[in-house]
Enzyme design. Structure first.
Site, PDB file in Angstrom:
ATOM      1  N   GLU A 150      -4.712   1.747  -7.082  1.00  0.00           N
ATOM      2  CA  GLU A 150      -4.511   0.732  -7.193  1.00  0.00           C
ATOM      3  C   GLU A 150      -5.774   0.107  -7.826  1.00  0.00           C
ATOM      4  O   GLU A 150      -6.113  -1.126  -7.269  1.00  0.00           O
ATOM      5  CB  GLU A 150      -4.849  -0.472  -5.324  1.00  0.00           C
ATOM      6  CG  GLU A 150      -3.531  -0.205  -4.580  1.00  0.00           C
ATOM      7  CD  GLU A 150      -3.363  -0.148  -3.749  1.00  0.00           C
ATOM      8  OE1 GLU A 150      -4.983  -1.647  -3.087  1.00  0.00           O
ATOM      9  OE2 GLU A 150      -2.651  -0.635  -2.617  1.00  0.00           O
ATOM     10  N   GLU A 306       1.947   4.917  -0.445  1.00  0.00           N
ATOM     11  CA  GLU A 306       1.083   4.441   1.444  1.00  0.00           C
ATOM     12  C   GLU A 306       2.124   2.929   1.901  1.00  0.00           C
ATOM     13  O   GLU A 306       3.349   2.875   0.594  1.00  0.00           O
ATOM     14  CB  GLU A 306      -0.036   4.028   0.791  1.00  0.00           C
ATOM     15  CG  GLU A 306      -0.657   4.663  -0.226  1.00  0.00           C
ATOM     16  CD  GLU A 306      -1.989   2.996  -1.012  1.00  0.00           C
ATOM     17  OE1 GLU A 306      -2.599   2.439   0.695  1.00  0.00           O
ATOM     18  OE2 GLU A 306      -3.171   3.383  -0.910  1.00  0.00           O
TER      19      GLU A 306
HETATM   20  C1  GLA Z   1      -3.868   0.121   0.433  1.00  0.00           C
HETATM   21  C2  GLA Z   1      -5.373   1.167  -0.475  1.00  0.00           C
HETATM   22  C3  GLA Z   1      -5.759   1.930   0.893  1.00  0.00           C
HETATM   23  C4  GLA Z   1      -5.754   1.099   2.323  1.00  0.00           C
HETATM   24  C5  GLA Z   1      -4.698   0.213   1.793  1.00  0.00           C
HETATM   25  C6  GLA Z   1      -4.655   0.147   3.949  1.00  0.00           C
HETATM   26  O1  GLA Z   1      -3.314  -0.304  -0.508  1.00  0.00           O
HETATM   27  O2  GLA Z   1      -4.993   2.296  -1.477  1.00  0.00           O
HETATM   28  O3  GLA Z   1      -6.609   2.447   0.467  1.00  0.00           O
HETATM   29  O4  GLA Z   1      -7.022   0.633   1.866  1.00  0.00           O
HETATM   30  O5  GLA Z   1      -4.588  -0.740   1.310  1.00  0.00           O
HETATM   31  O6  GLA Z   1      -3.680  -1.097   4.258  1.00  0.00           O
END
Ligand code: GLA
Ligand code: ZN
Length: 677
Positions: A150, A306
């Site tokens: 991210e 995710e």
């Molecule tokens: C993000 C991150 C993860 C985690 C999630 C929690 O998407 O990429 O590492 O911290 O948030 O929701």
């Protein structure tokens, strides 16, 4: 996204055994098998474990995990760990630390915390990526790379400032050109030396993050910051490619994330992946819109990298996903083009700020939790579906234009209203299209417009070089364009046109916008159409003259009552609409329904509100996804005969299928009776 040797929708997610202990891995693998989990994303935040000091690397834990996964036939998405640098590195090389918008030099802490222009960061992140690729290149279960995590944020350190000057020099060549572009004669800001230029933040041109005295410098800074992070991605990718040229590389994006120009980033990515974390009250159409963007970036299936199986912990309120909702959101991703379903995370952590974040395996480590059981059920379904729609396409005749420069520029433009919101402007159109079940791509100015019958370009404020010509070609060739207030106003630096708004689009739209009324929040005007009703007009009302265009609606109030608010201009074989204000849901719905009908752009299927219908195509087969986003039973009348592939049941044309709350149905047309079950 096509992955060699993969014949199903991969199912799994982030797995961080280093936050536990080696001994947990065997136990977890048993649970993965039970849940149908066949891919793990490893090594997302393990830099400090892998590199204990300047020249001491230790891959033993990762070796152990990688071996275990290989032995158990579990695929790996290997992350490079470079989203959080080690503490020793920050102590030894403070240039790696960011400076924030307020000019505060950060200390070690948090994550996504490295200055993208730090030579230390670039050197060690590239080295780590290279070492990982070299070490694990022969693992046949290594199927994808996940660089950093991210990417985001901004840095205002002195190093970035120097790099910014270099970036500007490459772009403008001369200070004269730069001064002209930024209109620095305003307030006597003329630069005579490149070193006089400082980063635009609260210490210089800004009064808050979106209020700048000079749109030009802030726009360039945003482009530069996005480019700087993209260079970090590319530097790691290059190291990885040296060892594993055929394993596709991604980084996890975040939907409509304003800070990074994902349309530019996509060009460097082998496939798109993203993290979907809607709030409990996020409208389903907005989630869908993010999926459309992700698919449209490369016009290819993407990876859902995710999502939480149950709750997040970082929202103000973190209600549980209701039974069925996780499955529904997973299929919604697939319905819009996802080829993986992955979670953050597989096992819940015990300490620090994500210990209350949901996971497939809870602290108790049981397969008997509601969440585990729901995940396992979905895992079973995905296994049974195999490659049925893996790699399947989406076909859209509507392109909704979204452009990061325009996003930044419209918001940085001081005036005419605080309520102008580029993303919201696009969302109003998207929501209606989604509710009409009209398949839509979210396109960039570089896309091939001739793929579409209808292009909608809300708030096309900045006209990039050559784009008005491209639009004219599209319309004169038979295409239909809709654009809105705040269009055609500036060039790429935010310098306002002197051609009369909408500038280069004036001839195409056949209108001249003389002035714009920014309404007070409690005020509204009306849109009176000739043949589809009367609607409210909000936020901005352009006062315009039709110059060849026909008014298809007029204002109902104010000194500009009875003047055009929606116009239609025939141009070559096509036509261009100008919508001079914004309105409510009914307006967009009725307006777009009418236009799509005229253009013979048909909906996937007619459904009640709250039931989304999308289609994916694979070879000669097509699959319609019906997604019930409501907590009530809904029924959909089928337009032809279908087979429901999850239940293997056949329905005749005209049959009303009922969908339970949050349920999903995937149907495929049945062509001849003999084939029916
Ligand atoms: C993000 C991150 C993860 C985690 C999630 C929690 O998407 O990429 O590492 O911290 O948030 O929701
Ligand atoms: Zn910096």
């Amino acid at each position: 996204m096509t992955l060699k040797g993969i014949n199903k929708i991969l199912f799994g997610g982030d797995y961080n055994p280093e936050q536990w202990d080696k001994s947990i891995i065997d136990e977890d693998i048993k649970l993965f098998k039970k849940a149908g989990i066949d891919i793990v994303t490893l090594n997302v935040f393990a830099w400090a474990m892998l590199q204990k000091s300047e020249d001491e690397y230790d891959f033993s834990f990762l070796d152990y995990t990688m071996d275990k996964m290989r032995q158990n036939d579990i695929k790996v998405c290997l992350a490079t760990s470079t989203a959080a640098h080690p503490a020793w590195m920050a102590k030894k090389y403070p240039d790696i630390l960011r400076t924030d918008f307020y000019g505060r030099k950060r200390k070690f802490g948090l994550r996504h915390n490295s200055c993208p222009n730090s030579q230390t960061y670039r050197k060690y992140s590239a080295e780590l990526a290279g070492r990982l690729a070299e070490r694990y290149k022969d693992y046949d279960n290594l199927v994808m790379w996940h660089i950093s995590n991210e990417y985001g944020g901004e840095c205002y350190c002195e190093n970035c400032e120097k790099e910014f000057r270099r970036w500007l020099k490459a772009k403008y060549k001369t200070l004269d050109a730069l001064n002209k572009s930024w209109n620095t004669f305003f307030w006597g800001h003329t630069f005579y030396d490149w070193d006089e230029i400082v980063l635009p933040n609260i210490l210089s041109e800004h009064s808050d993050e979106n209020s700048t005295a000079f749109e030009g410098i802030t726009l360039d800074y945003r482009r530069f910051n996005s480019d700087s992070m993209l260079s970090c991605f590319n530097i790691e990718a290059k190291e990885i490619k040296k060892h594993t040229p055929d394993i596709p590389i991604t980084t996890n994006l975040m939907g409509f994330y304003k800070t990074l120009d994902y349309q530019k980033w996509a060009k460097s990515m082998d496939f798109i992946s993203w993290d979907n974390y809607p709030f409990a009250d996020t409208p389903f159409e907005e989630v869908a819109m993010s999926h459309e963007l992700m698919r449209s970036l490369l016009k290819k299936p993407f990876s859902l990298m995710e999502q939480t199986p149950s709750v997040t912990n970082w929202q103000d309120y973190n209600p549980l996903k209701r039974p069925g909702v996780m499955r529904l959101l997973s299929y919604q991703a697939i319905a819009h083009g996802a080829d993986t379903v992955m979670y953050f995370q597989l096992r819940r952590s015990r300490g620090a700020c994500e210990k209350m974040h949901g996971a497939v395996i809870d602290h108790v480590g049981s397969s008997q939790t509601r969440v585990f059981k729901e995940c396992a059920e979905l895992g079973g379904e995905l296994k049974a579906l195999g490659d049925t729609f893996l790699g399947a396409d989406t076909k859209s005749k509507v392109g909704l234009l979204f452009d990061w420069d325009n996003w930044w520029a419209t918001e940085l433009c001081a005036g005419p209203t605080k309520l102008k919101d580029y993303k919201a402007g696009a969302t109003r159109y998207y929501k209606a299209l989604n509710n009409l079940n009209i398949s839509t791509d979210i396109i960039s100015v570089e896309d091939n417009l001739s793929d579409y019958k209808l292009i909608i370009a809300p708030m096309l404020y900045m006209i990039k070089d050559g784009f008005s010509k491209k639009l004219k070609k599209f319309v004169s060739g038979g295409g239909t364009l809709i654009t809105t207030y705040m269009s055609g106003m500036t060039d790429c630096s935010g310098l306002v046109t002197t051609l009369g708004y909408p500038g280069e689009l004036r001839e195409l739209l056949g209108v001249w916008v003389e002035e714009t009324d920014a309404l007070m929040p409690f005020c509204e005007n009306t849109i009176i159409t000739k043949d589809f009703g009367t609607y409210p007009a909000y936020i901005l009302c352009d006062v315009l003259h039709a110059e060849g265009a026909k008014a298809i609606a007029k204002y109902g109030k104010e000194f500009y009552a009875d003047t055009p608010v929606i116009t239609k201009n025939h141009f070559g074989k096509g036509c261009a609409y100008y919508v001079a204000t914004s309105s409510n849901y009914e307006f967009y719905n009725n307006f777009l329904e009418k236009i799509c009908k005229e253009l013979k752009i048909s909906p996937v299927m007619k459904t009640p509100y709250g039931v989304e219908a999308t289609k994916r195509f694979k070879g000669k087969n097509e699959f319609t996804f019906l997604l019930n986003h409501t907590g009530a039973v809904q029924s959909v009348v089928l337009d032809k005969s279908y087979r429901c592939i999850l239940k293997n049941k056949t329905f005749e044309a005209g049959h009303a299928v009922s969908l339970n709350p949050y349920d999903v149905m995937i149907i495929t047309p049945v062509k001849d009776k003999a084939k029916r079950s």
